[in-house]
Motif scaffolding. Structure first.
Motif, PDB file in Angstrom:
ATOM      1  N   ILE A  38       0.863  -1.179   0.000  1.00 14.92           N
ATOM      2  CA  ILE A  38       0.000   0.000   0.000  1.00 14.92           C
ATOM      3  C   ILE A  38       0.901   1.232   0.000  1.00 14.92           C
ATOM      4  O   ILE A  38       1.847   1.312   0.795  1.00 14.92           O
ATOM      5  CB  ILE A  38      -0.909   0.011   1.244  1.00 14.92           C
ATOM      6  N   PRO A  39       0.677   2.205  -0.880  1.00 17.59           N
ATOM      7  CA  PRO A  39       1.534   3.398  -0.900  1.00 17.59           C
ATOM      8  C   PRO A  39       1.679   4.036   0.480  1.00 17.59           C
ATOM      9  O   PRO A  39       0.699   4.133   1.240  1.00 17.59           O
ATOM     10  CB  PRO A  39       0.817   4.332  -1.880  1.00 17.59           C
ATOM     11  N   PHE A  40       2.895   4.459   0.784  1.00 17.81           N
ATOM     12  CA  PHE A  40       3.203   5.017   2.102  1.00 17.81           C
ATOM     13  C   PHE A  40       2.273   6.174   2.445  1.00 17.81           C
ATOM     14  O   PHE A  40       1.725   6.246   3.554  1.00 17.81           O
ATOM     15  CB  PHE A  40       4.661   5.473   2.123  1.00 17.81           C
ATOM     16  N   GLU A  41       2.075   7.096   1.519  1.00 10.00           N
ATOM     17  CA  GLU A  41       1.255   8.271   1.811  1.00 10.00           C
ATOM     18  C   GLU A  41      -0.200   7.901   2.062  1.00 10.00           C
ATOM     19  O   GLU A  41      -0.884   8.566   2.843  1.00 10.00           O
ATOM     20  CB  GLU A  41       1.358   9.283   0.671  1.00 10.00           C
ATOM     21  N   ASP A  42      -0.676   6.833   1.421  1.00  9.75           N
ATOM     22  CA  ASP A  42      -2.039   6.377   1.685  1.00  9.75           C
ATOM     23  C   ASP A  42      -2.163   5.869   3.120  1.00  9.75           C
ATOM     24  O   ASP A  42      -3.175   6.115   3.795  1.00  9.75           O
ATOM     25  CB  ASP A  42      -2.437   5.255   0.715  1.00  9.75           C
ATOM     26  N   ARG A  43      -1.126   5.187   3.575  1.00  7.00           N
ATOM     27  CA  ARG A  43      -1.140   4.689   4.952  1.00  7.00           C
ATOM     28  C   ARG A  43      -1.043   5.837   5.960  1.00  7.00           C
ATOM     29  O   ARG A  43      -1.701   5.827   7.004  1.00  7.00           O
ATOM     30  CB  ARG A  43      -0.013   3.679   5.149  1.00  7.00           C
ATOM     31  N   VAL A  44      -0.235   6.826   5.636  1.00 10.44           N
ATOM     32  CA  VAL A  44      -0.142   7.997   6.500  1.00 10.44           C
ATOM     33  C   VAL A  44      -1.493   8.697   6.584  1.00 10.44           C
ATOM     34  O   VAL A  44      -1.934   9.124   7.663  1.00 10.44           O
ATOM     35  CB  VAL A  44       0.933   8.979   5.987  1.00 10.44           C
ATOM     36  N   HIS A  45      -2.176   8.792   5.452  1.00  6.89           N
ATOM     37  CA  HIS A  45      -3.464   9.488   5.418  1.00  6.89           C
ATOM     38  C   HIS A  45      -4.506   8.805   6.302  1.00  6.89           C
ATOM     39  O   HIS A  45      -5.219   9.479   7.057  1.00  6.89           O
ATOM     40  CB  HIS A  45      -3.971   9.575   3.980  1.00  6.89           C
ATOM     41  N   ILE A  46      -4.598   7.486   6.239  1.00  8.78           N
ATOM     42  CA  ILE A  46      -5.613   6.818   7.060  1.00  8.78           C
ATOM     43  C   ILE A  46      -5.246   6.893   8.540  1.00  8.78           C
ATOM     44  O   ILE A  46      -6.120   7.046   9.400  1.00  8.78           O
ATOM     45  CB  ILE A  46      -5.850   5.357   6.620  1.00  8.78           C
ATOM     46  N   ALA A  47      -3.946   6.852   8.851  1.00  9.11           N
ATOM     47  CA  ALA A  47      -3.524   6.999  10.239  1.00  9.11           C
ATOM     48  C   ALA A  47      -3.879   8.384  10.766  1.00  9.11           C
ATOM     49  O   ALA A  47      -4.369   8.539  11.895  1.00  9.11           O
ATOM     50  CB  ALA A  47      -2.026   6.746  10.372  1.00  9.11           C
TER      51      ALA A  47
END
Length: 309
Positions: free
Chosen positions: A31-40
């Motif tokens: 999963i793209p890093f920024e996508d994971r940052v966004h959901i966090a």
């Protein structure tokens, strides 16, 4: 207090959010890093607690990036720590805190093995070491992780009265398909009114998927249990499996929170919605599931080899 089963008010851990965001999937590098940052960051802005571990891939890096976007809104954390000694508990705590830029842990999930588990069961010196960690503020509170194959140690410790003042609650898989505390330990936790954190909210996915789609259940026993639970779910009239599972966990007064992991915004919203204005399941529905869990525990769970469930 010893084996007289003295009860305590279940007010410890009452500051937890009813839903705790599980971060297991934040370590998935597909999963793209920024996508994971966004959901966090989205979960943090929702005001819920987080559950994490340095063993979840690069989840701590994702969380640090999300937290650095707004250090004024860092969520309270449950973090897995352990394993075989108090010194390892200290070391692992720092291994989780330092990457996040934090100085203390809100709630440590104690994962015990080897000498530490033995000391815990028998009232050994680990209690003094854990008390010092709390006094120093390195870890503010502890919950003890339980599995079917580790239930004997907390059972023995509780009967001896040793965890009082050190252990603030117990954490284990608790959902319609899994109750990872032995029957004897589960009954004692209920009798003593011990605070509980339920993990793995939806048991791996919607019950009909687990029942009907080959491979949806990561182990065969979950598919078989889904066959038994699906009719109960249908009888409840609740359309959402997520809502059903959140309500199941919170049907037990001792449960302070349920931990559910996701890396999808839609699933996160399902959890957040289900955790608003929670109503316990009707008694008949809850009891139908707990009856199954009692049987499953005797037939399979307590006989399972470690990490086979």
């Amino acid at each position: 207090m010893c084996s007289d089963q003295t009860t305590r008010p279940a007010d410890q851990l009452d500051d937890l959010s009813p839903y705790v965001y599980g971060t297991t999937r934040l370590g998935d590098e597909d999963i793209p890093f920024e996508d994971r940052v966004h959901i966090a960051r989205t979960a943090a802005n929702a005001g819920v607690w987080f559950h994490t571990s340095h063993t979840y891939g690069n989840a701590l890096q994702v969380l640090r990036a999300a937290f650095d976007q707004d250090r004024s809104r860092i969520p309270s954390l449950i973090v897995k720590i352990g394993w075989d000694s108090v010194q390892e508990v200290r070391d692992m705590t720092r291994q989780n805190l330092e990457p996040l830029g934090l100085e203390s842990l809100d709630l440590g999930q104690l994962c015990m093995g080897g000498p530490l588990a033995e000391e815990f069961a028998n009232g050994g010196p680990c209690y003094e070491g854990l008390a010092r960690i709390k006094e120093e503020g390195l870890v503010k509170r502890f919950v003890l992780e339980v599995f079917p194959w580790t239930s004997d140690a907390p059972l023995k410790a509780l009967k001896g009265g040793y965890p009082e003042g050190i252990i603030d609650g117990y954490i284990f898989y608790l959902n319609p398909l899994q109750r990872f505390a032995s029957n004897e330990l589960w009954n004692l936790l209920q009798e003593r009114n011990e605070p509980i954190v339920a993990m793995r909210t939806v048991a791996g996915g919607p019950v009909h998927h687990l029942r009907d789609i080959p491979g949806a259940a990561w182990m065969e026993y979950l598919q078989k249990r889904a066959v038994e639970v699906a009719p109960i779910f249908e009888r409840s009239g609740i359309s959402s499996w997520t809502e059903f599972c959140v309500r199941f966990a919170h049907s037990f007064p001792q449960v302070r929170a349920t931990v559910g992991a996701t890396a999808r915004l839609g699933h996160l919203e399902e959890f957040l919605t289900a955790a608003r204005d929670i109503e316990p399941l009707p008694d008949e529905i809850r009891e139908a599931i707990t009856s199954l869990q009692t049987r499953w525990s005797d037939e399979m769970d307590i006989h399972a080899e470690p990490w086979t469930m």
